[in-house]
Design a protein around this motif. Structure first.
Motif, PDB file in Angstrom:
ATOM      1  N   TYR A  49      37.048  56.447  36.998  1.00  0.00           N
ATOM      2  CA  TYR A  49      37.348  57.128  35.386  1.00  0.00           C
ATOM      3  C   TYR A  49      36.033  56.955  34.818  1.00  0.00           C
ATOM      4  O   TYR A  49      35.686  55.817  34.814  1.00  0.00           O
ATOM      5  CB  TYR A  49      38.453  56.384  35.161  1.00  0.00           C
TER       6      TYR A  49
ATOM      7  N   PRO B  46      39.902  54.860  25.689  1.00  0.00           N
ATOM      8  CA  PRO B  46      41.354  55.248  26.343  1.00  0.00           C
ATOM      9  C   PRO B  46      42.212  56.175  25.441  1.00  0.00           C
ATOM     10  O   PRO B  46      42.998  56.706  26.343  1.00  0.00           O
ATOM     11  CB  PRO B  46      41.734  53.488  25.833  1.00  0.00           C
ATOM     12  N   LYS B  47      41.994  56.409  24.199  1.00  0.00           N
ATOM     13  CA  LYS B  47      42.805  57.259  23.520  1.00  0.00           C
ATOM     14  C   LYS B  47      42.674  58.632  23.783  1.00  0.00           C
ATOM     15  O   LYS B  47      43.074  59.732  23.217  1.00  0.00           O
ATOM     16  CB  LYS B  47      42.832  57.009  21.876  1.00  0.00           C
TER      17      LYS B  47
ATOM     18  N   GLY C   6      41.400  59.790  28.889  1.00  0.00           N
ATOM     19  CA  GLY C   6      42.335  58.569  29.026  1.00  0.00           C
ATOM     20  C   GLY C   6      43.825  59.119  29.348  1.00  0.00           C
ATOM     21  O   GLY C   6      44.293  58.360  29.816  1.00  0.00           O
ATOM     22  N   SER C   7      44.260  59.990  28.554  1.00  0.00           N
ATOM     23  CA  SER C   7      45.759  60.470  28.705  1.00  0.00           C
ATOM     24  C   SER C   7      46.026  60.788  30.149  1.00  0.00           C
ATOM     25  O   SER C   7      47.097  60.636  30.926  1.00  0.00           O
ATOM     26  CB  SER C   7      46.097  61.311  27.719  1.00  0.00           C
TER      27      SER C   7
ATOM     28  N   LEU D   6      44.208  60.196  32.860  1.00  0.00           N
ATOM     29  CA  LEU D   6      44.172  58.910  33.550  1.00  0.00           C
ATOM     30  C   LEU D   6      45.466  58.094  33.682  1.00  0.00           C
ATOM     31  O   LEU D   6      46.263  57.689  34.744  1.00  0.00           O
ATOM     32  CB  LEU D   6      43.124  57.892  33.109  1.00  0.00           C
ATOM     33  N   LYS D   7      46.052  57.739  32.230  1.00  0.00           N
ATOM     34  CA  LYS D   7      47.359  57.070  32.162  1.00  0.00           C
ATOM     35  C   LYS D   7      48.356  58.013  33.092  1.00  0.00           C
ATOM     36  O   LYS D   7      49.234  57.179  33.835  1.00  0.00           O
ATOM     37  CB  LYS D   7      47.625  57.031  30.699  1.00  0.00           C
TER      38      LYS D   7
ATOM     39  N   VAL E  60      47.978  57.310  36.826  1.00  0.00           N
ATOM     40  CA  VAL E  60      48.243  55.933  37.175  1.00  0.00           C
ATOM     41  C   VAL E  60      49.986  55.970  37.244  1.00  0.00           C
ATOM     42  O   VAL E  60      50.508  55.258  38.277  1.00  0.00           O
ATOM     43  CB  VAL E  60      47.552  54.909  36.367  1.00  0.00           C
ATOM     44  N   GLU E  61      50.487  56.442  36.439  1.00  0.00           N
ATOM     45  CA  GLU E  61      51.956  56.293  36.244  1.00  0.00           C
ATOM     46  C   GLU E  61      52.680  56.933  37.112  1.00  0.00           C
ATOM     47  O   GLU E  61      53.659  56.529  37.946  1.00  0.00           O
ATOM     48  CB  GLU E  61      52.551  56.703  34.822  1.00  0.00           C
TER      49      GLU E  61
ATOM     50  N   ASP F 234      37.128  51.551  36.212  1.00  0.00           N
ATOM     51  CA  ASP F 234      36.967  52.147  34.592  1.00  0.00           C
ATOM     52  C   ASP F 234      35.612  51.869  34.377  1.00  0.00           C
ATOM     53  O   ASP F 234      35.272  50.741  33.993  1.00  0.00           O
ATOM     54  CB  ASP F 234      38.037  51.615  33.812  1.00  0.00           C
TER      55      ASP F 234
ATOM     56  N   THR G 137      50.949  66.004  35.300  1.00  0.00           N
ATOM     57  CA  THR G 137      52.045  65.500  36.180  1.00  0.00           C
ATOM     58  C   THR G 137      52.638  66.086  37.143  1.00  0.00           C
ATOM     59  O   THR G 137      52.948  65.686  38.172  1.00  0.00           O
ATOM     60  CB  THR G 137      53.123  64.957  34.789  1.00  0.00           C
TER      61      THR G 137
END
Ligand code: FAD
Ligand code: ZN
Length: 315
Positions: free
Chosen positions: A95, A100-101, A105-106, A108-109, A112-113, A126, A294
């Motif tokens: 990454y 992160p914001k 960053g979103s 990536l989040k 991961v989730e 990172d 997603t």
């Protein structure tokens, strides 16, 4: 010979892996430009390339189910990954964004989730947080040099790899790569390319002997049985990155990354995931783009690699 590009080496011929005529998964439209980010084009022109819509970004299951399959029982409970075949897979996300914001960053989040939910084991490099060193220098070699009279980075890292003399940060990244079934690269497009810190990761981690070797390139590369996926954002909209657009087909940008690096090292390439111009679209569109990522991840393990040959990029 010191280099894989030496004249007596004969890389294996490119094998057609599959032919799905897949497009480039993309997230939405929007205006913007490179790199000064001009305002959005309110009515983006149609993109004259076969690009599936955002929400249906992943190609259909088809024969591609083979790729994600492993022999033996799946280690995770079935409810974790119903229909995805992701359980037990190892994913490395490299990454490259400072914030992160950010939209990256979103993304990536979400990855991961979603992948964790599927039962995958997810590792993130990172790069900015790690303060990853992008420069390829002699500091990458621990101990004596093979030829201290005239430094040659390719030769020295190759020799150092063979004797276990690469610097610790490189060894750690190589271990992550070695263990991974899938490499995801998440980044904003910088000057038609990946950010320097990520390019530095490619330069330093994928050394000869580890990722490729004499004549062990492309389909014969050393990182076989791995998949890669380039997921990135742009400032320009899709109309800019069409064949007739000012930026040319986005696939031209993908040639060095997907073919020149991943395929060269034997890694198979999934369709890229491109979110166009997140800065220049509405909040609603941004949410749609994130939801599409997603969705794609949910069926990722059913996808087939692209046919990573010159035709895919330049036909
Ligand atoms: P951000 O600005 O972080 O995000 C966009 C918006 O999304 C922000 O408003 C943010 O708050 C919002 N957001 C974040 N998370 C969420 C969420 N969960 N839900 C809803 N909204 C959210 N572009 C090109 O096309 N070609 C180039 O060659 C190029 N070269 C560049 C070179 C440089 C040096 C630089 C700095 C930029 C260049 N760009 C280029 C532009 C660059 O690619 C874009 O600025 C970048 O891709 C945008 O991604 P971001 O993650 O930084 O967006
Ligand atoms: Zn290729």
């Amino acid at each position: 010979m010191s280099s894989v590009l030496g004249e007596e080496q004969k890389p294996s011929r490119i094998k057609i892996i599959s032919r799905n005529d897949v497009g480039v998964s993309r997230c939405h439209s929007g205006g913007g430009a490179l790199p000064a980010r001009p305002p959005a084009d309110p009515e983006p022109r149609a993109v004259p390339i076969p690009i599936p819509p955002c929400a249906g970004a992943a190609p259909g299951p088809g024969k591609g189910g083979q790729r994600g399959r492993r022999d033996g029982p799946l280690p995770a409970p079935p409810q974790l990954c119903s229909g995805t075949r992701g359980a037990g897979k190892k994913v490395l996300i490299v990454y490259a964004h400072q914030e992160p914001k950010s939209f990256n960053g979103s993304l990536l989040k979400i990855a991961v989730e979603e992948l964790t939910k599927q039962g995958c084991s997810v590792t993130v490099s990172d790069l900015y947080t790690m303060q990853f060193e992008p420069r390829a220098t002699r500091n990458d070699i621990v101990g004596h040099l093979h030829n201290s009279e005239a430094f040659n980075y390719g030769v020295e890292t190759w020799e150092a790899y063979k004797r276990g003399g690469l610097s610790k940060d490189l060894v750690e990244e190589q271990k992550k790569v070695q263990e991974a079934d899938l490499l995801i690269f998440q980044f904003p497009l910088f000057w038609f390319n990946m950010p320097a810190i990520l390019k530095g990761w490619m330069d330093r981690v994928l050394v000869q002997g580890f990722a490729y070797d004499l004549s062990k390139v492309y389909d014969g590369g050393l990182l076989q049985d791995k998949l890669s996926l380039f997921s990135f954002t742009t400032g320009g909209g899709p109309e800019m990155y069409s064949k007739e657009g000012i930026g040319g087909d986005i696939r031209y940008v993908l040639w060095p990354m997907q073919h020149g690096i991943m395929h060269f090292c034997g890694v198979k390439v999934l369709e890229p995931h491109i979110c166009y111009a997140p800065e220049n679209v509405s909040e609603e569109k941004r949410k749609e783009m994130l939801a599409a990522w997603t969705q794609r991840l949910k069926t990722l393990w059913k996808e087939e690699p692209i046919d990573c040959s010159p035709e895919w990029y330049f036909k």
